[in-house]
Every structure is written in C-alpha cells, then in structure tokens.
Design an enzyme around this catalytic site. Sequence first.
Site, short mmCIF file in Angstrom:
data_model
loop_
_atom_site.label_atom_id
_atom_site.label_comp_id
_atom_site.label_asym_id
_atom_site.label_seq_id
_atom_site.Cartn_x
_atom_site.Cartn_y
_atom_site.Cartn_z
N HIS A 26 1.20 -1.33 0.38
CA HIS A 26 0.36 0.01 0.08
C HIS A 26 1.19 1.39 -0.16
O HIS A 26 1.22 2.37 -0.70
CB HIS A 26 -0.56 -0.04 1.33
N GLU A 55 -5.44 7.74 6.40
CA GLU A 55 -6.63 6.78 5.77
C GLU A 55 -7.27 5.66 6.49
O GLU A 55 -7.74 5.53 6.77
CB GLU A 55 -5.87 6.38 4.22
N GLU A 115 2.19 1.60 -3.36
CA GLU A 115 1.27 2.38 -4.44
C GLU A 115 1.25 3.79 -4.20
O GLU A 115 0.87 4.54 -5.53
CB GLU A 115 0.22 1.53 -4.51
N HIS A 116 1.09 4.39 -3.08
CA HIS A 116 1.08 6.06 -2.70
C HIS A 116 2.17 6.42 -3.48
O HIS A 116 2.70 7.29 -4.15
CB HIS A 116 0.67 6.96 -1.46
#
Length: 1144
Positions: free
Chosen positions: A171, A252, A174-175
Amino acid sequence: MSKFLSVFIQKTSGSLQAKHTIFTMSKRSAFHRTPKFKPEVKTLSNRSKQSVLMFSRKEKVEVLPEPIKSESDKKNYKTIRLENGLTALLISDPSRPAVNDESSSSEEESSGSDETTEPESDGGGSVHSAASDHHGSTRRSEFDEEKLAACALSVGVGSFSDPPDIQGLAHFVEHMVFMGSEKYPKENEFDAFIKKKGGSDNAFTGSEETTFYFEIQEKYLPQAMDMFSQFFVSPLMMKEAMQREREAIESEFSLAFPSDSNRKDQLLSSLFPEGHPMRTFTWGNLRSLRDNINDDEKLYQAAHEFRRRHYSAHRMTVAVQARMELSALEQYVVNTFGRIPNNKLPSDDFTPYAFQLDKITPEFKSMYFIKPVSDVTEVHLTWCMRSLISEYESKPHQYISYLLGHEGKGSLLSYLRKKVWALDIYTGTSENGYDYTTMHSLFPIQIVLTQDGLDNIEEVLEAIFSYISMLKQLGPSERIYEEIKTIEETSFRFEEETQPSDYVESLVENMRFYPPEHYITGDRLYYKYDPKGISELLDCMRPELVNIMVLSNKHSDPVEYDAKEQWFGTEYRRQEIPENWLQRWMKVEPYPDFHLPEKNIYITTNFDLIPPAQEYLDEADRLGIDLSNSTVKDIHKKVAGSTHETKVLKRGDLIATVNNFRLDQPNLIRKNRHMELWYKPDFKFRFPTALLYFYFITPLSLKSPRESCLLDLWTDVLHQGLKEEVYPASMADLSHSLYLVDKGLTLKVSGYNQNLHLLVELISRELGAAATSTVPVALFDAVREARARSYHNALIKPHKLAKDVRMNILLEPYISPRDKAMEIQNITLDDLQDFSKRLLKKMYLQVLVQGNLPWYEAIKISENVWNNIKWDGLSEAEIPKLLVHQLPLGERKIRILNLNPQSANSIVTNYYQAELATPKDTATLEVLMMMMEEPVFNILRTKEQLGYSVFSRMRYTFGVLGFSVTVNTQVDKFSVSHVDTRVEAFLKKFARDMRRLSEKTLQTTKTSLVQLKHTTDYELKEEVERNWREIVSREYQFQRLFMEAEAIEKTKLSDIRSWVDNHFSTGNRTQFRKLSIQIMGHKTNESTTTINDNEPKDYALTYLDANDPIGDTTENNTDFIKDIQSFKKDLPILAVPEIELAQC
C-alpha cells in the site's frame, strides 16, 4: 440477497458485477471524485518543453484473441502483448468521426507539454501554445458531445507480498510511485495535469494486485499516458515524500478504523496459520511503517526493492479506451508502456498456502463474539474452500449464493423473517478481494438479526444448516442454473455503456484472471453447468468447518471480552462451537418451509423497441432532426431556435394536451391536484428498458420529528412486507428502490419494460393496503430497533453529523436525525397504524417516465397508482417547502464533540454562503471551484498532511449558492482550530492567485468546464436523474447544462475578481458569510467506555468553544454558536422564486 446482488456490490448497467471493498485499500480520491475537470491556475516552470513522445517506437507486438463482447457494444477491441511482456487491451470507441492521428498527435504533444505547470508558482500567467488553443477549438467544432478517455494499469502484486516485518508496504509503494518520476520529477505534476485537463486519477491496493487508473479529455491522452507510464519506468520515490505519504496512510487507516466490517475481516485474517499471507495487515499505519521498523532508511530501501522486484512489465496489464483508431492507441501504448522494464522474475509463489482441508486452523473453526463500534446485530458464517478463479465458466459458488441469498417464498430469509429473527441476508464471495484469491476462496453468509434472533442464535444457525441440508439432498438443479444463466445473458446482451474509467479499471483486473477472449465476459456469463463442482462446494459447507462471528452490543447475558486484535484493537471472545450444537446441525433435516424458488414470472421475453409517437416524429421532421443519429446538443440547438407548439396526443379515448411541446426534454402530459406526469421517449440509447420515478409528497414529512420518524418506520414495515413478493422481479433485472427524501417517499422502478407495470402495480397495491394492514407486534419491535440503529450509526460518523449540523442551521423546517433518534423509542404500534391512515389521505405525486414505453402506457401506469391508493390532492399552499436561512455577515463557528466516544476522527467543513443562484453567479462559482480543486488537495492534503480526505465542493442548497472546504483529520494530530486556520490560509493564497489570474488561464478553465457540461451520457439513467432533479426541486430547468455552458463562456476576469472580492475574507467582505462546522474527535486517553446499549442514548450536542477543551486563546468566543435554535431564530429567509405549472 446473494452478495453479488447486494447493496454492498456495485450493479453496473444491469450486470451482476461484484466490486469488493473489504480488504482493498480505500481509493485515494474516493471521498470526492466530483466535480471533475479542475484545471490548475499556475504558471509554467522554465524547464524546457519536451515532446510527449520523442519518437515512435517500433516493435513487434503479439496479437492475442479478441474478447467476446455484447451485441450492443459498438466499441472495437484488440489485445496485444508487448516485447517487454506487458499485456494491453485497446478499446476504440467509434462514436465519432475518425481524425487524422498523425496531424493531431503532434498538436496534442506540444499542447500537452506546454500545459505542464509548476503547482506552487505564485505567478498569475499561464502559458499555452497557439496549437493548443487552435486544436481545442477545432475539436469542439467537429464533435458536439464530449467523452473522456481512460487508461488503467494493474500490477500483479498486492498486500499478500508484504514482508512480515513491514506490514502495509504494498500500500505504501502504491502511494509512493505517484510521487514523481525521472522524466516528470515534480511531485504533483501528473495529478495537476490530469485535473487541469478535465479528468481524475486514482489507485488502490488489493490482496494480489495493485491498480492505477485515470481519465482525461481525449486530446490529452497521449501526454497523460506518457506521464502515467513514467511512474512504472523510473519513479523517484524520494525520501522527502516518504514521511508525508506515511502520514497519509495513517490518516487513511484512521478513517477505516471505526468500520466494523474492516475490523471483522482483520480478525478473520488472523485466524489463518502463522506465516500465511492472509495474516497480513494490508492497510499499514504509522505503527507498522515507522514504529515497528524504527529505521527510515530500511523502509526507504524496502520500498525501492519491493518496486524493483514486483513492478515488472511482464506482471502488468493495461487497458485504454478512447475515440481513436486502434492503430493510434497501439502506438501510444508501445511508445509509453513499452518502456517499462521486465525483470523476468516470477511472482511470489503462494502454492504452499493453497487450500487444504486439514490446514484449516482450530481458531478458524470457532465461534467469536465481537464488540462492534456501530450499533449492529449480525451473525457472519464463513467457510474456506478451494480457489474458484479457474472455475469462472461454471461459477458454482454463485449458484449456491443465489439460493442461500434468495429472499422469495421458500427461502431461508423468508423463514427467518416469519420468525422475526432476521431482516436481511447477504451471501457469497464478491470475486474481487481477499475472499477470492489464487490460494483459496471464502464463502460468507451475513444475517442481520433482530433482538429475538440474537436471543435464539442457536436456532438461527440451525435453520441455515437445514437449508444447506436441503440443497445437498435435492442436488444441483439445472433449471435454476439455466435461469441464472439466462438472466445474465440478457443483462449482458442489453448492457449500457459505463464510464470509461470504471470500465478500464474492471477490465484491467479481469485480464489477470481470464484468457483474452473472456476479458469482458469472464466475471459475467455462465458457460457450462457443473453439478459436480456445486456438490463439492456444498460438501465443504459443513458445521465442523465453519467460522462464526457474532457482532452485537445487545446480548441478554453480557459478554466478557478477553482478547484484542492487534491492529484495530477489536475486542472479542473466542469459544469452541458447542459439541451438541454441531451434532444437531450435522443431523438436521430440511425444514418443511424450505423449497427451491419457483419459475420466475418476471423474466423478460419481449425485447421489441417501441417507436416514438407520431407527434414526436412529425416535430422532428418539422425541425429537420434525424432522431436516430442526432446528438443531444444538436437536437437542443434546433429546438431552442424554433417556436414551441401545442400538441394533442391521442390513443383511443385517451387524450394528452401538451403545451410547449419539445423534443429535448420531458413533456408534461398530466397535471391536476393529485399528480403531475412528465414523459419522454428515448431517442438515443434505444434499449428495451424504461425508468419510472414517483415522488409521493406528504405534508406530514416535515411536520415534526415524530411524524418524520413515523414515516421512516412506515416505510421500513412496507419494505419488509414487499421483500418476498418483489424479490423475483429484482432477480430478473427489474429493480426498485423505495426511500425517504425531504418531502416524502420516492419510488424508482427500472428495467426491461415488458413487465415493469407489474412491479409498479404490486408495489402501489401494497402502498394502498398499508392503511388497513395489520403489523405483527414482533415485526414492529424489530423494525423500530433496526431504525434506531440506523439513526445511531449515522450520527456517530463525523461527516454525517457535520452535515446534520450544517443543514440544521440553514434549513427551515429541518428534522434532525438526532431528534428522531430520541423520539423513536416513544412510538408505539398504535401510533404507526394511526399514522398510516393519515399518511395516505392527502398527497401529491410527481412522476417521470422515460425509455421504451409509449406515452399512453405512462398515463395508465400513473393513473393505476392513484387508483390503488386513492388520495386527496394537495393545494399549492399545502405542499411542504424547504426554506434557507441567510447567514449573518462575517464568521461564525460551531464546534461539537464527536458523538462516538471511541473515535479520534475530527472533521472541519468551512461553508461560505453566497446569494440566490443566478446563471452568471453559478457560472462564476463553478469556474472558481474548478480552479480550486487541485490546489486545495495538493496544499492541505499532500503538503500539509492535514488529513487523508480533503476536498472543496460547490454547494447548491435549495436555490442558494455557496461553497465549502472539508478536511477530515484526527484530534491527536491537529486541532480543529488549526485546520480552520490552514483552510483560511489556503483561501487567502487562492484569492491572491485569482486576482492575478490571466485571460489565457481563465479561457482554458472555461473550455474544460464547458466540455464537462457537454460530456455525453453513457446510459439513459444519467439523463433521467438530471431531469428528475429538476422535477423534484420544482425548478424545471431541463436545459440547465446548456444554460450553464452559455453562462460559463461569458464569464470574464472581472467577474472572477469581483466574486472573490465580495465573498472571501481577504476582500471587501460585503458578502462574506462563513459558517465553520467543526466536529471534534475524542483524545485517545479519554474514556472509551461504551454506553450500555439497553439504556436510552443521549444525542444532545456537546458545544465547545475557544477555551474548552482546546484552550486556543487566538479565537474569539463571540464567534461561536452555543445553541442552534437560538442562533437561527432571527435569521432572515432567502426568498427563492417558485414556478407553478398549468393544469393539463
């Protein structure tokens, strides 16, 4: 309902297409994807302008089989594999004339690079090439309907590949890959470019894949593809960006933290064997990405190594769609994605973790009592079974899900509802997430319980196993399978087009699972009946293999939670499933109440298209319009430039007189004290479908919190009474939704037109019978409890509470869910039955019918609704009206404590009220909001990291203009006072930029916004929803998009500067009216004790000010609202003009 049909699943264009959100990272801009088309307002940097595509790469591509498509799909497809191993699906939309790709690409390239701006520049100018301006105008003259182009890329790696010591790394990567590339090094360059050129971008991390996608105005696609592909060719992933994105992931996670679904799934994943990829903490947070590592260099190196190891071309799939030739799309793909390196390394080998019956842990095969955050009462059963990805042609799990989730006669839910043990059921894998992997599949059943159901949980569970026992004894039914197959094939045959970004996103993931010929159909169609596969799965669904989780705070005997999940902190208690329960379930016989669904009478057999009435054809001939080929804009131009005549429609004894007859909007064909009926045939899409919308307006809806609460309960009881009867219709793609809005009840019915009237007849009969129907006491108690839970669960969400507070201040009258939550327990069954008689006596009905239905059928259906209910009409004065208070000049704040004592989440929404909407002011504000979207996200979210969800939004509140800036944050991260200050600092800078705005930048913004207004509808529902908004608002401006586009084109620099001067705090403040709504979270060291669920809850607001508890002395306490009713009682009302319709 089977989960692939449930409310948790997106049902797109009639398809049964699953979209799983559990254990998939939240999409980065999912909180606010509209309005799109937000150009940047910055100057170019002085770096040299490079051509987008330096030269056309020449390489030999392998052509793969073309995917099977629907007969209604006019797009052309081509599948290729590049030399680097990347597989790409090219989608050419032929819905406009071909252009010369060679000549246009050079202009696109130069204009694209010219438009790449420096996001932090304070300059007022914006550089555009002559080619860019000329190119844009040329395209606009050629095509009067816009479409967006879209591109998606999926990498075959996800959270299952996280290193054990760095959870959430996939994750995090991905950022990070979006934070600039060697060719385009500026951190926000791609996002700024995309928004400026009329699009949006997004990404999310799944269990075994990571997907990125964007959409943009078509002429900028080549430039966007080049910038996008560079993230996978040579991303920078700088250390400087690492801390900011780590904070973004923490924010998030904080937003996901209160979700009981996320918490349950994380607990379930921990029950797999030690070392199993399922045990991964997929979200990541500061603890996993900082505290547990304690070495930023290690994270930096691990992120780069993860990308080098897994982000390889041969593990990537790409889908791109545009109104361009396949050859041009192929060249763009080769030029951009062909540069991605291939490391030739295999993906992680998960075969050692493939499903084996003896590897299911004792922990999994247990019963768990979970303490929820929300007020829910549910039981979840989950079985682990073999991976089903390779069995997509037969889909045995969907067959089982269809039957277990059925809600009609003889179903499991029907039995549980009659016992008043359950209200809803959701079953089956969603085929996109952690429950559908290459290692295993999970088959879940979720049942929403009543209090009686919770008290009788053993019997509820036995009923489930009894139904499964019936399925095993009867064996697979080919009739049922063929029915499912037929429904899906029909749905696919008449599938309407979807948004390009959604389409390429779904396809790029399908490309990982299915062979090229089944990219489109693999998750949709049924190819072969496999009774053996069905029986094998049913055999897995044994009592001794099930995992059971019960979520509730309402246990009659209090549960002592003795364990806590490590990431979400979920409290739970595990126990062995009692042996005597298991023995009973293993021996249980099918209950006599159970049987397979009967043949579905709602399945459509007639797909004939009905031509428009002769009066429509005559009008088209008079205006010189070819209805089958003309665009919406072309029809509008010719209609707007002509006189509007009165037409008389006749069919036997039925007559409809239409004043101001128009082809470009619905026509009013009935108007009296009881109803108004608007009708428009479908000229554009020509599918055998129709949409019928009904709005039952009642003066009781806004009378008092008690009356409004009674209306909620009345609707809930009606829903329960309808479930069994309407479910077969929903299975046959005849959908309905029945829900409450401000002034009453909305019913929307849509699907194949052949049997739609039967569904409307059924629902309206139930509506009419409600006044005399007897409601069982147990059902009333269960429905009241469920409605009380829904009030509670909405109010403990900060964004819902913030909206409630804002609307409470602005609107008159306004019924707050807080008031209804405190009122509901005082309402009795007698109250409800008395209300039912009063409700149906006096109403006013608004109706809109569009699609493949003749006008006379629309009248018959509408009049039949009245005949089934027979209400007295309302006078104009009796129709309830919502009025808007005008805020005082200056600034007011309202600071409220979050109603969820366990949540640290805060939200600040600064709302700036303007005046009554006029075309000029609306256009000016839309231009401003377009220019604000990207910088507000970039500055407040990306750079200042105030929170994960940050957005600006234009507000149109019952005829009153305004805008807002919203930031979701955490109380232990930033105070709401600090966030408010930073929003004002941003707006101060934005106002300065607007005063220096150049004519060229304004023109570019206006062009993008006008193109947005002219973006084509992808399905009839888009047009219908737009027309419906005009009807229910009673504004009837059906040509609003064209009016707004015309006003936008007239917007001047002086209009922008004047509006900013009048409405911003940095100007003359003559119209500066600010309301800051601040919902403050609870600090982690505060008590997190939950309220005893058996005691009445208190939803009174806790007002805070500058001194308590923040102690921020820079604020002025006189600005704070301490009581909403006292504040609003003397506020003036803004008088919104009303339109009255003549009777016909």
